[in-house]
Design a protein around this motif. Structure first.
Motif, PDB file in Angstrom:
ATOM      1  N   PRO A 189       0.815  -1.215   0.000  1.00  0.00           N
ATOM      2  CA  PRO A 189       0.000   0.000   0.000  1.00  0.00           C
ATOM      3  C   PRO A 189       0.849   1.265   0.000  1.00  0.00           C
ATOM      4  O   PRO A 189       1.810   1.388   0.774  1.00  0.00           O
ATOM      5  CB  PRO A 189      -0.801  -0.125   1.306  1.00  0.00           C
ATOM      6  CG  PRO A 189      -0.840  -1.592   1.588  1.00  0.00           C
ATOM      7  CD  PRO A 189       0.475  -2.125   1.100  1.00  0.00           C
ATOM      8  N   GLY A 190       0.518   2.209  -0.886  1.00  0.00           N
ATOM      9  CA  GLY A 190       1.223   3.480  -0.937  1.00  0.00           C
ATOM     10  C   GLY A 190       2.628   3.407  -1.482  1.00  0.00           C
ATOM     11  O   GLY A 190       3.338   4.413  -1.493  1.00  0.00           O
ATOM     12  N   ASP A 191       3.047   2.240  -1.949  1.00  0.00           N
ATOM     13  CA  ASP A 191       4.428   2.059  -2.408  1.00  0.00           C
ATOM     14  C   ASP A 191       4.416   1.313  -3.735  1.00  0.00           C
ATOM     15  O   ASP A 191       4.951   0.221  -3.860  1.00  0.00           O
ATOM     16  CB  ASP A 191       5.223   1.294  -1.353  1.00  0.00           C
ATOM     17  CG  ASP A 191       6.729   1.478  -1.511  1.00  0.00           C
ATOM     18  OD1 ASP A 191       7.136   2.177  -2.453  1.00  0.00           O
ATOM     19  OD2 ASP A 191       7.482   0.923  -0.698  1.00  0.00           O
ATOM     20  N   LYS A 192       3.767   1.935  -4.724  1.00  0.00           N
ATOM     21  CA  LYS A 192       3.650   1.332  -6.047  1.00  0.00           C
ATOM     22  C   LYS A 192       4.130   2.319  -7.101  1.00  0.00           C
ATOM     23  O   LYS A 192       3.933   3.527  -6.970  1.00  0.00           O
ATOM     24  CB  LYS A 192       2.196   0.944  -6.347  1.00  0.00           C
ATOM     25  CG  LYS A 192       1.614  -0.123  -5.434  1.00  0.00           C
ATOM     26  CD  LYS A 192       0.180  -0.418  -5.820  1.00  0.00           C
ATOM     27  CE  LYS A 192      -0.405  -1.561  -4.995  1.00  0.00           C
ATOM     28  NZ  LYS A 192      -0.558  -1.200  -3.588  1.00  0.00           N
TER      29      LYS A 192
ATOM     30  N   GLY B 229      11.234   8.737  -3.268  1.00  0.00           N
ATOM     31  CA  GLY B 229       9.826   8.706  -3.609  1.00  0.00           C
ATOM     32  C   GLY B 229       9.555   8.098  -4.971  1.00  0.00           C
ATOM     33  O   GLY B 229      10.206   7.165  -5.395  1.00  0.00           O
ATOM     34  N   GLY B 230       8.601   8.680  -5.671  1.00  0.00           N
ATOM     35  CA  GLY B 230       8.206   8.193  -6.977  1.00  0.00           C
ATOM     36  C   GLY B 230       6.879   7.461  -6.968  1.00  0.00           C
ATOM     37  O   GLY B 230       6.335   7.151  -8.010  1.00  0.00           O
ATOM     38  N   GLN B 231       6.334   7.194  -5.787  1.00  0.00           N
ATOM     39  CA  GLN B 231       5.110   6.414  -5.685  1.00  0.00           C
ATOM     40  C   GLN B 231       3.930   7.328  -5.343  1.00  0.00           C
ATOM     41  O   GLN B 231       4.032   8.191  -4.471  1.00  0.00           O
ATOM     42  CB  GLN B 231       5.245   5.325  -4.618  1.00  0.00           C
ATOM     43  CG  GLN B 231       6.178   4.195  -4.990  1.00  0.00           C
ATOM     44  CD  GLN B 231       7.642   4.552  -4.864  1.00  0.00           C
ATOM     45  OE1 GLN B 231       7.999   5.504  -4.198  1.00  0.00           O
ATOM     46  NE2 GLN B 231       8.496   3.794  -5.530  1.00  0.00           N
ATOM     47  N   ALA B 232       2.815   7.118  -6.015  1.00  0.00           N
ATOM     48  CA  ALA B 232       1.599   7.881  -5.740  1.00  0.00           C
ATOM     49  C   ALA B 232       0.810   7.195  -4.632  1.00  0.00           C
ATOM     50  O   ALA B 232       0.984   6.005  -4.373  1.00  0.00           O
ATOM     51  CB  ALA B 232       0.757   7.993  -7.013  1.00  0.00           C
ATOM     52  N   PRO B 233      -0.075   7.924  -3.953  1.00  0.00           N
ATOM     53  CA  PRO B 233      -0.868   7.299  -2.889  1.00  0.00           C
ATOM     54  C   PRO B 233      -1.873   6.313  -3.463  1.00  0.00           C
ATOM     55  O   PRO B 233      -2.333   6.449  -4.600  1.00  0.00           O
ATOM     56  CB  PRO B 233      -1.579   8.494  -2.238  1.00  0.00           C
ATOM     57  CG  PRO B 233      -1.656   9.517  -3.322  1.00  0.00           C
ATOM     58  CD  PRO B 233      -0.391   9.344  -4.120  1.00  0.00           C
ATOM     59  N   ASP B 234      -2.216   5.310  -2.675  1.00  0.00           N
ATOM     60  CA  ASP B 234      -3.266   4.355  -3.040  1.00  0.00           C
ATOM     61  C   ASP B 234      -4.617   4.940  -2.611  1.00  0.00           C
ATOM     62  O   ASP B 234      -4.970   4.908  -1.429  1.00  0.00           O
ATOM     63  CB  ASP B 234      -3.046   3.016  -2.315  1.00  0.00           C
ATOM     64  CG  ASP B 234      -2.209   2.055  -3.130  1.00  0.00           C
ATOM     65  OD1 ASP B 234      -2.186   2.197  -4.355  1.00  0.00           O
ATOM     66  OD2 ASP B 234      -1.578   1.181  -2.529  1.00  0.00           O
ATOM     67  N   ILE B 235      -5.348   5.492  -3.562  1.00  0.00           N
ATOM     68  CA  ILE B 235      -6.653   6.058  -3.237  1.00  0.00           C
ATOM     69  C   ILE B 235      -7.644   4.924  -2.962  1.00  0.00           C
ATOM     70  O   ILE B 235      -7.795   4.001  -3.761  1.00  0.00           O
ATOM     71  CB  ILE B 235      -7.165   6.938  -4.391  1.00  0.00           C
ATOM     72  CG1 ILE B 235      -6.225   8.123  -4.599  1.00  0.00           C
ATOM     73  CG2 ILE B 235      -8.584   7.408  -4.125  1.00  0.00           C
ATOM     74  CD1 ILE B 235      -6.132   9.056  -3.424  1.00  0.00           C
TER      75      ILE B 235
ATOM     76  N   PRO C 102       7.514  -0.011  10.868  1.00  0.00           N
ATOM     77  CA  PRO C 102       6.187   0.389  10.406  1.00  0.00           C
ATOM     78  C   PRO C 102       6.246   1.300   9.181  1.00  0.00           C
ATOM     79  O   PRO C 102       7.284   1.884   8.861  1.00  0.00           O
ATOM     80  CB  PRO C 102       5.623   1.145  11.612  1.00  0.00           C
ATOM     81  CG  PRO C 102       6.831   1.732  12.274  1.00  0.00           C
ATOM     82  CD  PRO C 102       7.921   0.700  12.096  1.00  0.00           C
ATOM     83  N   TYR C 103       5.110   1.414   8.520  1.00  0.00           N
ATOM     84  CA  TYR C 103       4.956   2.331   7.396  1.00  0.00           C
ATOM     85  C   TYR C 103       3.655   3.102   7.592  1.00  0.00           C
ATOM     86  O   TYR C 103       2.614   2.515   7.895  1.00  0.00           O
ATOM     87  CB  TYR C 103       4.891   1.563   6.073  1.00  0.00           C
ATOM     88  CG  TYR C 103       4.558   2.432   4.878  1.00  0.00           C
ATOM     89  CD1 TYR C 103       5.524   3.219   4.278  1.00  0.00           C
ATOM     90  CD2 TYR C 103       3.259   2.464   4.367  1.00  0.00           C
ATOM     91  CE1 TYR C 103       5.217   4.023   3.188  1.00  0.00           C
ATOM     92  CE2 TYR C 103       2.946   3.262   3.276  1.00  0.00           C
ATOM     93  CZ  TYR C 103       3.926   4.040   2.689  1.00  0.00           C
ATOM     94  OH  TYR C 103       3.623   4.839   1.620  1.00  0.00           O
ATOM     95  N   SER C 104       3.702   4.423   7.432  1.00  0.00           N
ATOM     96  CA  SER C 104       2.486   5.229   7.518  1.00  0.00           C
ATOM     97  C   SER C 104       2.443   6.202   6.352  1.00  0.00           C
ATOM     98  O   SER C 104       3.480   6.671   5.869  1.00  0.00           O
ATOM     99  CB  SER C 104       2.415   5.992   8.852  1.00  0.00           C
ATOM    100  OG  SER C 104       3.429   6.977   8.924  1.00  0.00           O
ATOM    101  N   ASP C 105       1.231   6.495   5.919  1.00  0.00           N
ATOM    102  CA  ASP C 105       1.024   7.310   4.727  1.00  0.00           C
ATOM    103  C   ASP C 105      -0.246   8.126   4.945  1.00  0.00           C
ATOM    104  O   ASP C 105      -1.352   7.579   4.976  1.00  0.00           O
ATOM    105  CB  ASP C 105       0.885   6.391   3.500  1.00  0.00           C
ATOM    106  CG  ASP C 105       0.793   7.153   2.189  1.00  0.00           C
ATOM    107  OD1 ASP C 105       0.625   8.379   2.207  1.00  0.00           O
ATOM    108  OD2 ASP C 105       0.885   6.494   1.133  1.00  0.00           O
TER     109      ASP C 105
END
Length: 742
Positions: free
Chosen positions: A95-98, A131-137, A295-298
């Motif tokens: 999630p959030g890392d695509k 970066g480079g990854q857009a958020p997972d809407i 952990p990962y937070s977005d």
């Protein structure tokens, strides 16, 4: 020090310094377009920014998925629908890392795919600062998702060189009365505990016919299937989101839309697992080797105001947006501390790479889309974007419980400030040469400026850092074009030929990592661009019972941005530079058949050859004929759904199945490159069934029916520093949902 260790040091420190090596690597016409059900050619889209039209009548390669159909299939985010879109693939790390890939256009640097939520730019940023990854809407209260394939640079800007993905939300409706829905679901994933999801929306006319507000929300606790020493199901995803929209119908011709959205995604651990621990011992299945909590937070905020003023001769649209995103990423670096600093990984070396990023993007656009009498039509507009980013990459020590104290000792710490300004003028002129034969020519004049400065607060291993580095600058300006000839042969057949240009701005390379070993790397890299040549046919046959569309395309990509290496003969460092050429040749098709009432069959497929057309300038980083990383040669999907009324129960019943195939690909250009990993092909199968009566609906969905565990990506491996990490699709998941509309 051995060469292999130096190479590992290079990869690790570059990751600390750049934040990339270790991270895995319009409301047009007042939104007259309301999506139809399903994925067929009847869905109305606003892909041209000039007028709304059905997929079949839009003379570019565009696919749309209706929001209600996505909901019926239990889709939560991008990972749940992209397999159904031919020529769309992804570099997936959870999630959030695509990193999205359309038609084989993928390389180092900024995103090649533009991302929008309505009118708001949410495209992934340049990758040089992690970066480079857009958020997972999250897919709640969504009207439709549009996927525009091929360069969209003239209307959607720099990073739309491969295509654009647009999430179109449902808007407040002053004429719609009080209405909405509530949906809840239980989710069971193989090897995980029970999870749940709920979302809902309500439309409230404050002044009927004049002013309305719409509030919607989403919450999900999706179970994790990967364990570590700290907890079971450590990669569980907890997400929450809310969106508030308002529409003011000030006059019959003047509409004002306001949107505010917040989304928060959190995981206690990422989606990868290891096969070996830090001492080389075999681990249980689906288990992480981490000795530090990671952990990962977005968190994202989106604000937008859009004004539409419609006149008999055309529509004026003005829009301003703010997109704010804060991410925090942690990766265990205990083994690195042991390898480079002699600190045992399970005691004094227990530590982590921590990367925090704040990004704010302010953007706006003013445009006019004509509706003249006669053969001429125009689209003209201006665009601005101001972007500020603050990135902190640190290497703190952890306590005995694997936590990172606020006052932790630092083994390395740096910050990066980035400022970007972009301005553009764009326009298109369409002329109906003959009835049903229209020629369109468009262009975008752009100016791009980037300034970046790094500050080394703590030197490698501890101690005072070197302080502020030099300010790095890059800029670019130019004109790109698009030409489209569309011919409606009959009411059943539309065809088009399109030649379009896409571009992507250059960026900077932080030199402080290489300076540790006295290796010189360039301070920046230039833009790259491509020309796409495409012929497409869209057919509506058998009294609208069959939609059959296809396209062939050729892409000539110049000055491709690639990862390169600089060395002093012993130690080498990675940076982003410009290579030569790449070529993509492909063909795609979609079929939507409705042979009898209630039965819908969808088939799609894409075949392409995305390869380097010449050797990269730096030997060994890519050779002529190498396939572009993360681009499968073939993708395909199929689905069948049947809906019928059951007299005995007095309900509508539906059931169906879907299958998708993704061909093999690789993480690098060729096996001679460090960290090259092949990715095998795989099939995914799903099933669904549902019943509905009046406002009530119950759905049962199964995804990954046969529990395929093919590896879809890898963590970057550094020998002696990180064990290899494996990513896979979510295991078989069964969801049972209930929904009521009011």
């Amino acid at each position: 020090m051995k060469i292999e260790t130096n190479a590992a040091l290079r990869l690790f420190v570059t990751g600390m310094m750049t934040g990339t090596a270790l991270c895995a690597v319009p409301a047009l016409a007042q939104d007259a377009a309301t999506a139809a059900e399903g994925t067929g050619g009847d869905i109305v889209v606003t892909a041209s920014k000039r007028t709304s039209s059905t997929v079949q009548d839009t003379p570019i390669a565009v696919q749309a998925l209706g929001g209600d159909a996505l909901k019926d299939k239990g889709a939560v985010d991008f990972a749940d629908f992209y397999h159904a879109i031919p020529a769309l693939s992804v570099q997936d790390e959870g999630p959030g890392d695509k990193r999205y890939v359309i038609r084989g256009v993928n390389s180092a640097g900024a995103s090649t795919v533009g991302m929008y939520l309505d009118e708001t730019v949410i495209t992934g940023e340049n990758a040089q600062d992690g970066g480079g990854q857009a958020p997972d809407i999250k897919l709640f209260d969504i009207d439709r998702v549009e996927v525009l394939k091929g360069p969209q640079g003239t209307t959607f800007g720099a990073s739309s060189m491969a295509g654009t993905i647009r999430y179109i939300t449902k808007k407040a409706d002053p004429d719609g009365g009080v209405n909405g829905y509530v949906q809840s679901a239980l989710r069971a994933t193989k090897g995980a505990s029970l999870g749940m999801q709920t979302d809902g929306a309500v439309n409230l006319p404050v002044i009927p016919g004049v002013l309305a507000v719409r509030a919607s929300g989403f919450y999900a606790d999706l179970p994790g299937w990967i364990d570590n020493r700290f907890q079971k199901g450590a990669n569980a995803e907890k997400s929450k989101a809310g969106r508030l929209t308002a529409r003011l119908q000030a006059t019959p011709d003047l509409t004002v839309d306001l949107t505010a959205m917040y989304q928060d995604v959190h995981q206690d651990a990422k989606n990868f697992y290891n096969k070996l621990d830090y001492d080389g011992n075999v681990l249980p299945s689906n288990y992480q080797a981490d000795e530090v909590r990671a952990p990962y937070s977005d968190k994202s905020e989106i604000y937008n105001a859009t004004v539409n003023y419609k006149q008999p001769f055309g529509t004026f649209t003005g829009t301003v947006s703010r997109f704010v995103r804060d991410t925090s990423f942690v990766r265990d670096a205990s083994l690195a501390a042991q390898a480079f600093l002699g600190l045992p990984h399970d005691t004094t070396g227990r530590s982590a790479l921590k990367q925090d990023k704040h990004r704010r993007v302010d953007s706006g656009e003013l445009r006019f889309a004509s509706d003249f009498d006669g053969p001429f039509q125009i689209l003209v507009g201006g665009f601005f974007q101001n972007e500020n980013r603050f990135f902190n990459s640190s290497w703190p020590k952890a306590d005995v419980n694997g936590n990172l104290p606020a006052d932790a000792d630092m083994l390395l710490d740096r910050t990066v400030d980035t400022r970007i300004k972009e301005r553009a003028l764009f326009g298109e002129l369409s002329y109906e040469i003959l009835p049903d034969l229209t020629f369109t020519a468009g262009g975008r004049l752009f100016d791009f400026k980037l300034e970046q400065q790094s500050v080394a607060n703590v030197a490698f291993g501890g101690g005072t850092g070197a302080g502020a580095g030099p300010k790095l600058h890059t800029k670019d300006n130019g004109l790109i074009g698009r030409f489209n000839l569309a011919y409606k042969l009959s009411d059943q057949v539309n065809t088009y030929v399109q030649v379009a240009q896409g571009y992507r701005s250059g960026g900077t390379n932080d030199q402080t990592a290489a300076a540790i070993a006295n290796v010189v790397i360039p301070d920046g890299y230039g833009s790259d661009s491509l020309w796409s040549y495409e012929w497409g046919v869209k057919t509506t046959l058998l009294d609208r019972k069959l939609f059959l569309n296809g396209a062939v395309y050729y892409i000539d990509w110049s000055d491709i941005q690639v990862s390169q290496q600089a060395t002093d003969g012993t130690v080498s460092f990675g940076y982003t530079g410009n290579g030569g050429k790449a070529e993509v040749k492909g063909i795609e098709m979609t079929l939507d058949a409705r042979p009898i009432p209630g039965l819908q069959i969808n088939l799609s497929g894409n075949y392409n050859t995305a390869k380097l057309a010449q050797d990269n300038p730096v030997a060994g980083t890519g050779n002529k004929g190498d396939r572009i990383p993360y681009v499968p040669e073939f993708t395909g999907a199929g689905s069948v759904n049947y809906t019928t009324f059951v007299d005995a129960l007095g309900v509508d019943a539906s059931f169906g199945a879907d299958v998708s195939y993704q061909g093999s690909m690789a993480t690098k250009f060729n096996p001679a490159i460090d960290n090259y990993q092949p990715l095998d092909s795989y099939w995914l199968v799903g099933m669904h069934a549902g019943i509905s009566k009046g406002p009530w609906q119950v759905n049962l969905n199964v995804t990954n029916l046969f529990n395929d565990q093919t590896t879809i990506n890898y963590n970057e491996i550094v020998p002696g520093v990180y064990p290899l990490g494996y990513y896979m699709n979510r295991p078989r998941t069964v969801s049972l949902s209930g929904m009521v509309k009011f």
